[in-house]
Write an enzyme that holds these catalytic residues in place. Structure first.
Site, short mmCIF file in Angstrom:
data_model
loop_
_atom_site.label_atom_id
_atom_site.label_comp_id
_atom_site.label_asym_id
_atom_site.label_seq_id
_atom_site.Cartn_x
_atom_site.Cartn_y
_atom_site.Cartn_z
N PHE A 154 0.64 -1.22 -0.04
CA PHE A 154 -0.07 -0.02 0.04
C PHE A 154 0.64 1.35 -0.25
O PHE A 154 0.29 2.19 -0.40
CB PHE A 154 -1.00 -0.31 1.29
CG PHE A 154 -0.14 0.29 2.52
CD1 PHE A 154 0.16 1.55 3.06
CD2 PHE A 154 0.33 -0.65 3.36
CE1 PHE A 154 0.82 1.82 4.27
CE2 PHE A 154 0.95 -0.38 4.45
CZ PHE A 154 1.14 0.88 4.80
N LYS A 178 -0.94 -7.69 -8.89
CA LYS A 178 -1.83 -7.64 -7.97
C LYS A 178 -1.61 -6.49 -6.95
O LYS A 178 -0.60 -6.58 -6.24
CB LYS A 178 -1.72 -8.91 -7.01
CG LYS A 178 -2.83 -9.23 -6.51
CD LYS A 178 -3.55 -8.58 -5.12
CE LYS A 178 -2.51 -8.64 -3.92
NZ LYS A 178 -3.09 -8.07 -2.79
N GLU A 181 -5.15 -3.89 -1.75
CA GLU A 181 -6.57 -3.22 -1.80
C GLU A 181 -6.77 -1.93 -1.00
O GLU A 181 -7.92 -1.12 -0.99
CB GLU A 181 -7.45 -4.20 -1.00
CG GLU A 181 -7.08 -4.53 0.49
CD GLU A 181 -5.97 -5.26 0.84
OE1 GLU A 181 -5.83 -5.13 2.01
OE2 GLU A 181 -5.15 -5.66 0.08
N SER A 231 5.67 -6.97 3.99
CA SER A 231 6.18 -7.60 5.06
C SER A 231 6.96 -8.71 5.28
O SER A 231 6.66 -9.68 4.37
CB SER A 231 4.74 -7.62 6.21
OG SER A 231 4.17 -8.84 6.02
N CYS A 286 9.75 1.12 3.80
CA CYS A 286 10.71 0.30 4.08
C CYS A 286 12.17 0.63 4.22
O CYS A 286 12.77 0.12 4.95
CB CYS A 286 10.48 -0.96 3.33
SG CYS A 286 11.43 -0.61 1.78
N GLU A 385 9.68 -4.00 13.29
CA GLU A 385 9.32 -2.84 12.32
C GLU A 385 7.98 -2.28 12.71
O GLU A 385 6.87 -2.79 12.55
CB GLU A 385 9.25 -3.36 10.88
CG GLU A 385 8.96 -2.14 9.82
CD GLU A 385 9.02 -3.01 8.26
OE1 GLU A 385 9.58 -2.26 7.47
OE2 GLU A 385 8.59 -4.14 8.24
#
Length: 502
Positions: A154, A178, A181, A231, A286, A385
């Site tokens: 995202f 993909k 969402e 992740s 990240c 994290e």
């Protein structure tokens, strides 16, 4: 289509808008208001299979297109992205919450990869060796794999997809993307622009879906390679499952990026760099700096003296407001998780210098910047994290202690050092256990001609993303050895052609 002022999104399969057939419907929020602005009915397993089959049907025709023509299409794409930057940035900010300037910066970093791909002729050049034996030549080819797939997060809805499919498509593959969402609109719009640029139908297919959609990508025999950013728990699972099904995998995962401040560092420069690296994009990167290691107590005190007021004064607000430096986090769940980590830090004995929970901005998912001092390596705020605007300061006595801390951490995505000492900088660069290193640079994200990738639990699979690593990932090597009939002047030989002629 509008439904009570909520836009209904559709997937793109074979260059056509397609409504998903799964039961699940995703609500997409504007994090600055907390309101639903879009919905999308999830892609079903059958929708994903259809996208894969379409991509497979188009793969032979696309790989036959010359690299020069692929490059020309990407030149067109580059121009369209530039023309639509304002529109794309609005879509990112509306769904992610980052500032408009940050969104435009994201688009620019993705655009670098598109520009890299316009030189695909050069990147696919092969090696040739004449006379490897008498009358025998040898050369290499890099050929496309077929259908490749990408699973994107995202937090970078433009940049990360553009790290994947332009490279794959430039190399002659077809692609199934993909999207997250939570932030799908920009990726769908970028796909539309790809077709406006001249991409043949079915070469890029873009979906929004959940685990059922991902499982099809990981298991379908026609998918040859999987690219993932997200992740670590999810990335490791994807790596194991896709590898089990004999696919190439590049899974770029979690991080706990450290920045070492040496006693000789320019603290004003370091302070400004840390502020942007820790709190930009609300820490949802990240490559965000989430740990600062200060060498010596005096260094820590001086740094905090400069840094704390700036964290306290961060201008937090909606992306469309003037002079905003930090927007909201992406969702209420994310906000709750970050608050929980702040509470853990306090409970475990760290000193909370600035408390971002105190921020009250609008009705969205806002937090201010949080700053911890005296953080210990056993604390959850150091080990995990957090993916939010929370910075931990760890104090050590010596440079060697700082290096040891970084090298024993589970993650190895990025690390940086701020110093005026060339010897310390060189030693750090050579010995730190991280895939990307900055010297007086807080977020060492490589530019497009180089490659992005961490070490340890920050990367599963052997391939980094974009640059020449990306070209190698999306192609397979073939070595051709040739001898022409006119060079054969005697009968068959059954011994290995070695010795003086080898």
């Amino acid at each position: 289509m509008m439904m009570n002022d909520v836009i209904e999104l559709k997937h793109i399969i074979d260059a056509q808008p397609v409504k998903g057939r799964a039961d699940e419907v995703y609500s997409i929020y504007n994090p600055a208001t907390g309101k639903i602005i879009r919905r999308v009915q999830a892609a079903s397993a059958d929708d994903v299979r259809l996208a894969i089959e379409v991509a497979h049907e188009r793969s032979e025709a696309w790989r036959a297109v010359t690299p020069s023509k692929r490059a020309q299409m990407l030149f067109n794409y580059r121009q369209l992205i530039i023309q639509h930057t304002d529109e794309l940035a609005q879509l990112i900010s509306q769904e992610h919450g980052k500032t408009i300037d940050d969104a435009k910066g994201e688009i620019a970093r993705g655009l670098e990869v598109v520009e890299f791909c316009t030189a695909i002729n050069n990147h696919l050049k092969s090696d040739f060796t004449a006379e490897v034996s008498s009358g025998i030549d040898s050369y290499n080819l890099r050929q496309p794999l077929g259908v490749c797939a990408g699973i994107t997060p995202f937090n970078f809805p433009a940049m990360v997809p553009m790290w994947m499919y332009p490279v794959a498509i430039a190399c002659g593959n077809t692609f199934v993307l993909k999207l997250s969402e939570k932030t799908p609109s920009c990726g769908l719009r970028l796909t539309e622009l790809m077709y406006e640029a001249g991409l043949p139908a079915g070469v890029l297919n873009t979906l929004v879906g959940g685990k059922a959609a991902v499982d099809v990508l990981l298991q379908h025999p026609l998918v040859k390679a999987i690219s993932f950013v997200g992740s670590t728990p999810v990335g490791e699972s994807i790596y194991r499952e896709a590898s089990h099904h004999h696919k190439r995998v590049q899974a770029l995962c979690g991080a706990k990026n450290h920045l070492v401040v040496m006693p000789d560092a320019d603290l004003t420069q370091a302070c400004d760099a840390i502020l942007g690296a820790a709190y930009g994009s609300a820490g949802e990167r990240c490559m965000a700096v989430s740990v600062v290691i200060t060498v010596g107590d005096e260094t820590a005190e001086q740094l905090i003296e400069q840094l704390a007021p700036k964290v306290q004064q961060l201008r937090v607000g909606a992306y469309h407001e003037k002079d905003v430096e930090m927007g909201p986090v992406v969702s209420q769940d994310s906000k709750n998780r970050i608050v929980d980590y702040i509470e853990q830090g306090v409970a475990q004995g760290a000193t909370l210098k600035i408390d971002g929970r105190d921020t009250s901005v609008g009705k969205g998912f806002f937090l201010g910047g949080s700053l911890f001092d005296h953080v210990q390596p056993t604390m959850s705020i150091y080990l995990d994290e957090i993916f939010g605007p929370v910075l931990s300061i760890v104090r050590v006595k010596e440079y060697a202690d700082a290096l040891a801390l970084i090298n024993t951490h589970a993650y190895g995505n990025g690390a940086a050092i701020f110093t005026r000492d060339g010897d310390a900088a060189r030693h750090f660069s050579m010995h730190v256990e991280a895939g990307m290193v900055g010297v007086n640079v807080p977020i060492p994200v490589p530019v497009a001609m180089h490659s992005f990738g961490g070490w340890k639990r920050s990367l599963f699979g052997s391939a980094a993303i974009h640059g020449m690593e990306g070209v190698r990932f999306y192609t397979r090597l073939k070595t051709v050895t040739t001898r022409w009939p006119s060079g054969i002047r005697q009968g068959a030989q059954f011994n290995f052609q070695g010795g003086k002629d080898a």
